[in-house]
Design a protein around this motif. Structure first.
Motif, PDB file in Angstrom:
ATOM      1  N   MET A 132      35.642  47.517  91.429  1.00 36.43           N
ATOM      2  CA  MET A 132      36.294  46.477  92.093  1.00 36.43           C
ATOM      3  C   MET A 132      36.603  45.129  91.294  1.00 36.43           C
ATOM      4  N   SER A 133      36.303  45.509  89.819  1.00 34.75           N
ATOM      5  CA  SER A 133      36.555  44.478  88.975  1.00 34.75           C
ATOM      6  C   SER A 133      37.030  44.980  87.457  1.00 34.75           C
ATOM      7  N   VAL A 134      37.004  43.886  86.484  1.00 28.42           N
ATOM      8  CA  VAL A 134      37.447  44.309  85.248  1.00 28.42           C
ATOM      9  C   VAL A 134      35.915  44.791  84.353  1.00 28.42           C
ATOM     10  N   ASN A 135      34.998  44.670  85.116  1.00 30.95           N
ATOM     11  CA  ASN A 135      33.708  45.054  84.784  1.00 30.95           C
ATOM     12  C   ASN A 135      33.258  46.344  84.696  1.00 30.95           C
ATOM     13  N   ARG A 136      33.072  46.772  83.551  1.00 28.74           N
ATOM     14  CA  ARG A 136      32.468  48.194  83.226  1.00 28.74           C
ATOM     15  C   ARG A 136      32.205  48.363  81.780  1.00 28.74           C
ATOM     16  N   VAL A 137      31.489  49.561  81.488  1.00 28.17           N
ATOM     17  CA  VAL A 137      31.079  49.668  80.038  1.00 28.17           C
ATOM     18  C   VAL A 137      32.467  50.169  79.476  1.00 28.17           C
ATOM     19  N   MET A 138      32.760  49.588  78.212  1.00 29.34           N
ATOM     20  CA  MET A 138      33.910  49.827  77.551  1.00 29.34           C
ATOM     21  C   MET A 138      33.757  49.674  76.221  1.00 29.34           C
ATOM     22  N   GLY A 139      34.710  50.245  75.372  1.00 28.45           N
ATOM     23  CA  GLY A 139      34.688  49.820  73.912  1.00 28.45           C
ATOM     24  C   GLY A 139      35.996  50.253  73.206  1.00 28.45           C
ATOM     25  N   THR A 140      36.076  49.829  71.804  1.00 26.49           N
ATOM     26  CA  THR A 140      37.325  50.248  71.358  1.00 26.49           C
ATOM     27  C   THR A 140      37.092  50.918  69.882  1.00 26.49           C
ATOM     28  N   GLU A 141      37.932  51.606  69.563  1.00 21.85           N
ATOM     29  CA  GLU A 141      37.908  52.131  67.896  1.00 21.85           C
ATOM     30  C   GLU A 141      39.090  51.828  67.226  1.00 21.85           C
ATOM     31  N   GLU A 173      35.156  37.559  91.489  1.00 25.29           N
ATOM     32  CA  GLU A 173      34.639  37.376  90.185  1.00 25.29           C
ATOM     33  C   GLU A 173      35.620  36.878  89.201  1.00 25.29           C
ATOM     34  N   GLY A 174      35.199  36.040  88.159  1.00 25.69           N
ATOM     35  CA  GLY A 174      35.898  35.060  87.476  1.00 25.69           C
ATOM     36  C   GLY A 174      36.882  35.802  86.470  1.00 25.69           C
ATOM     37  N   MET A 175      36.310  36.724  85.729  1.00 25.79           N
ATOM     38  CA  MET A 175      37.085  37.606  84.813  1.00 25.79           C
ATOM     39  C   MET A 175      38.299  38.394  85.463  1.00 25.79           C
ATOM     40  N   THR A 176      37.974  38.919  86.672  1.00 25.09           N
ATOM     41  CA  THR A 176      38.846  39.596  87.196  1.00 25.09           C
ATOM     42  C   THR A 176      40.024  38.679  87.641  1.00 25.09           C
ATOM     43  N   ALA A 177      39.751  37.745  87.999  1.00 24.54           N
ATOM     44  CA  ALA A 177      40.705  36.810  88.796  1.00 24.54           C
ATOM     45  C   ALA A 177      41.688  36.327  87.583  1.00 24.54           C
ATOM     46  N   ALA A 209      46.101  43.548  92.784  1.00 22.99           N
ATOM     47  CA  ALA A 209      45.572  42.338  93.372  1.00 22.99           C
ATOM     48  C   ALA A 209      45.386  42.398  94.956  1.00 22.99           C
ATOM     49  N   ALA A 210      45.933  43.396  95.849  1.00 24.20           N
ATOM     50  CA  ALA A 210      45.482  43.890  97.079  1.00 24.20           C
ATOM     51  C   ALA A 210      44.445  44.570  97.048  1.00 24.20           C
ATOM     52  N   HIS A 211      43.993  45.535  96.069  1.00 27.66           N
ATOM     53  CA  HIS A 211      42.898  46.068  96.023  1.00 27.66           C
ATOM     54  C   HIS A 211      41.559  45.044  96.081  1.00 27.66           C
ATOM     55  N   CYS A 212      41.586  44.217  94.911  1.00 25.06           N
ATOM     56  CA  CYS A 212      40.751  43.111  94.856  1.00 25.06           C
ATOM     57  C   CYS A 212      40.517  42.140  96.074  1.00 25.06           C
ATOM     58  N   ARG A 213      41.670  41.911  96.663  1.00 30.90           N
ATOM     59  CA  ARG A 213      41.560  41.229  98.057  1.00 30.90           C
ATOM     60  C   ARG A 213      40.576  42.128  98.916  1.00 30.90           C
ATOM     61  N   ARG A 214      41.242  43.126  99.015  1.00 30.65           N
ATOM     62  CA  ARG A 214      40.534  44.156 100.173  1.00 30.65           C
ATOM     63  C   ARG A 214      39.197  44.311  99.958  1.00 30.65           C
TER      64      ARG A 214
END
Lengths: 540, 67
Positions: free
Chosen positions: A1-10, A363-367, A353-358
């Motif tokens: 429900m946010s931009v937070n999750r485990v991630m990484g780049t190569e 959360e700050g970074m998601t917004a 946006a609707a998903h996050c509202r629902r």
């Protein structure tokens, strides 16, 4: 429900030694690794974990539920075997191998270093014919920017060292994705997802998003087609190199959705979505939104909230959108309607946006991601060139247009090709991105100091902390590492001690920081970690 | 294709283009310098850092396969 999750780049960097045009690219790439190792030895930190632990690598597992046989696979798919480069190849390629303290130290006399695990938790290694930096696992898109950019500094440090080493031709590195001679190399992303999400939902939910997100995170390219000979400018570096919608390959028949099922974590619980369609970005805003908006779409897929959009011809649409920097190009949906890349992105933005509202996410970074995404889409709809301070493809286009206007250049002019290439040169005095940024023409999200610190420091909130700190604290005893293990060789143990780290959100500073502080030696550390019984899960 | 490409991008004056850049946010990195010069100055600077012999340099940038 946010931009937070485990991630990484190569990042696979383009590599070139202008003074030694016939140099073997694998040899040049190994010089980068060895030069960085030499820098680390010389005082930047501790050198350890130079052996990659391939135990849990499964590059031929397909997320659709099968495994490709080794005989059927393209040799480049066998990424679970260490690359080998012998002294003869180095000599052939003109890379003198001096004795003493230059690039290649005595301790690697059995061969040239092809792999390093860094104290920031990243992996630096030779991937086929390119040096690659794989960032440590982070938990949010801003940290992804920080440790991605730290990788650029790591390889910059290495190329500086090569330039100062007698007997070696200077090596340039480019954070781009094609040589415009039919070769492309990648900038991948990885996202941790629950295994329970059906892979088919990921495929259908992501394809229209991946086809259109280039208008935010494309890096821009002069020329079209594999060799760039068809003139003009396009939004994406990578678009013309994709041929399939879904597939396991990454070097041939490249698919929009890659199915490599190699979780590097508890396989029953997690999948790692391996994204190969992105461009390598210099702009911090482009990287931030590339990871941030993708994380939002994955959240929608996991919650069944993703817009149901079906493109008629996704690969064609990807290329058609890329080929029109005015953003007017329409592509067909299966229902017969026609939409632009902007339309597609707006559909995803509204749904997110609707998903996050629902779900009540504030959360700050998601917004922040939602707000920036929306603002940029508005700007792009009004006048794409107004997004030059934020987006790589626009910054590059604007610079090219200025040259075209001043010098009356046609798109086929070699100087424009050079500007395209040099935009991605990692040397701040030569790289055009850095020249623009130094003039305040690129919006920054991070202080330089934060990126510099991330060259050495791991993220605190993932297992990368454990990996990085093991390497920093116990360089003598750590003999190997991978995403999901650290291997210790303790003097009093006859067998190697392999510590599995299969839970990406464990091994954090919160969970293991005190253990590192309180242990005076590797033996103490391991015995405190493992306790009297079998592995108790502090790190696992 | 080439004619279409040229149409793709609006032709506005170089000066206008770079005057339009929104000011960087206050949080911009400390390396950012105050913009006092115009586009000509930017292009002059870039002229100075571009590799010599563009054609040869671009031709020489040849990569082996990648992911």
């Amino acid at each position: 429900m946010s931009v937070n999750r485990v991630m990484g780049t190569e990042t696979e960097y383009g590599i070139h030694a202008p003074g030694d045009p016939l140099a073997n690219s694998t040899v040049l790439s190994s010089q980068i690794i060895n030069a960085y190792a030499a820098t680390v030895r010389a005082g930047l930190g501790n050198l350890a974990g130079t052996r990659w632990d391939y135990t849990d690598e499964e590059p031929l597992h397909d997320a659709r539920g099968w495994e490709v046989s080794r005989a059927e696979a393209d040799p480049s798919q066998l990424t679970d075997m260490p690359p080998v480069l012998d002294a003869e190849q180095i000599a052939l390629a003109g890379g003198r191998r001096p004795s003493g303290n230059d690039l290649y130290a005595e301790e690697s006399s059995g061969g040239v270093l092809m792999n390093m695990v860094l104290s920031n938790g990243a992996r630096l290694y030779v991937d086929h014919a390119h040096p690659e930096y794989s960032s440590p696992e982070v938990t949010n898109p801003l940290d992804a920017v920080r440790w991605d950019k730290a990788g650029d500094l790591v390889v910059l440090t290495a190329l500086r060292r090569i330039a100062q080493t007698p007997g070696f031709a200077p090596v340039n590195l480019y954070k781009n994705n094609t040589d415009n001679k039919s070769v492309s190399y990648g900038a991948h992303e990885n996202y941790l997802m629950p295994r329970s999400v059906p892979f088919g939902h990921i495929v259908t939910g992501l394809i229209p998003f991946f086809v259109s997100r280039q208008i935010i995170c494309g890096a821009g390219r002069v020329g079209r087609g594999l060799t760039g000979r068809q003139g003009g400018y396009q939004i994406s570096q990578r678009a013309d190199f994709f041929e399939a919608e879904v597939g396991l390959e990454t070097t041939i028949r490249r698919p929009i959705i890659n199915t490599r099922d190699e979780p590097h974590a508890v396989a029953e619980k997690y999948r790692r979505l391996h994204v190969i369609i992105g461009d390598a970005n210099l702009s911090e805003v482009s990287i931030y939104l590339r990871l941030g908006t993708t994380a939002l779409v994955l959240s929608m897929i996991e919650h069944g909230d993703v817009p149901q959009i079906q493109l008629h011809e996704p690969v064609q649409a990807l290329q058609a959108i890329s080929h029109d920097p005015t953003l007017q190009q329409k592509v067909a949906l299966k229902d017969g309607s026609m939409v632009t890349g902007l339309d597609l992105q707006e559909m995803y933005l509204e749904a997110a946006a609707a998903h996050c509202r629902r779900l009540g996410t504030d959360e700050g970074m998601t917004a922040d991601v939602l707000e920036r995404w929306g603002r940029l889409l508005q700007v792009l709809r009004r006048d794409p060139l107004q997004a030059a301070a934020q987006l790589d493809w626009v910054a590059k286009l604007k610079l090219l247009e200025a040259y075209r206007e001043r010098d009356g250049l046609d798109w086929s002019a070699a100087r424009l090709g050079l500007i395209d290439l040099q935009y991605a040169d990692l040397r701040p005095e030569k790289g055009l991105y850095y020249r623009l940024a130094a003039r305040g023409k690129m919006e920054r999200l991070l202080e330089d100091a934060a990126i510099r610190d991330a060259v050495r420091e791991p993220p605190a909130d993932t297992r990368a902390f454990f990996r990085g700190k093991c390497i920093d604290r116990f360089p003598e005893q750590v003999v190997g590492a991978s995403w999901d293990s650290v291997i210790f060789d303790l003097p009093n143990n006859r067998r190697l001690q392999r510590i599995p780290t299969r839970e990406p959100l464990r091994g954090t500073r919160e969970l293991t920081g005190r253990l590192f502080e309180e242990s005076a030696s590797a033996e103490e550390f391991i015995s405190a970690l493992l306790g009297p019984g079998p592995v108790n899960g502090v790190a696992t | 294709m080439a004619t279409k490409d040229r149409k793709n991008v609006e032709s506005r004056s170089v000066e206008e283009e770079y005057d339009d850049v929104p000011a960087p946010e206050p949080a911009a990195a400390p390396t950012a310098t105050v913009e006092t010069e115009g586009t000509d100055d930017l292009l002059d600077e870039i002229d100075g850092v571009l590799e010599q012999n563009a054609e040869e340099f671009v031709r020489g940038f040849v990569q082996k396969g990648g992911q």
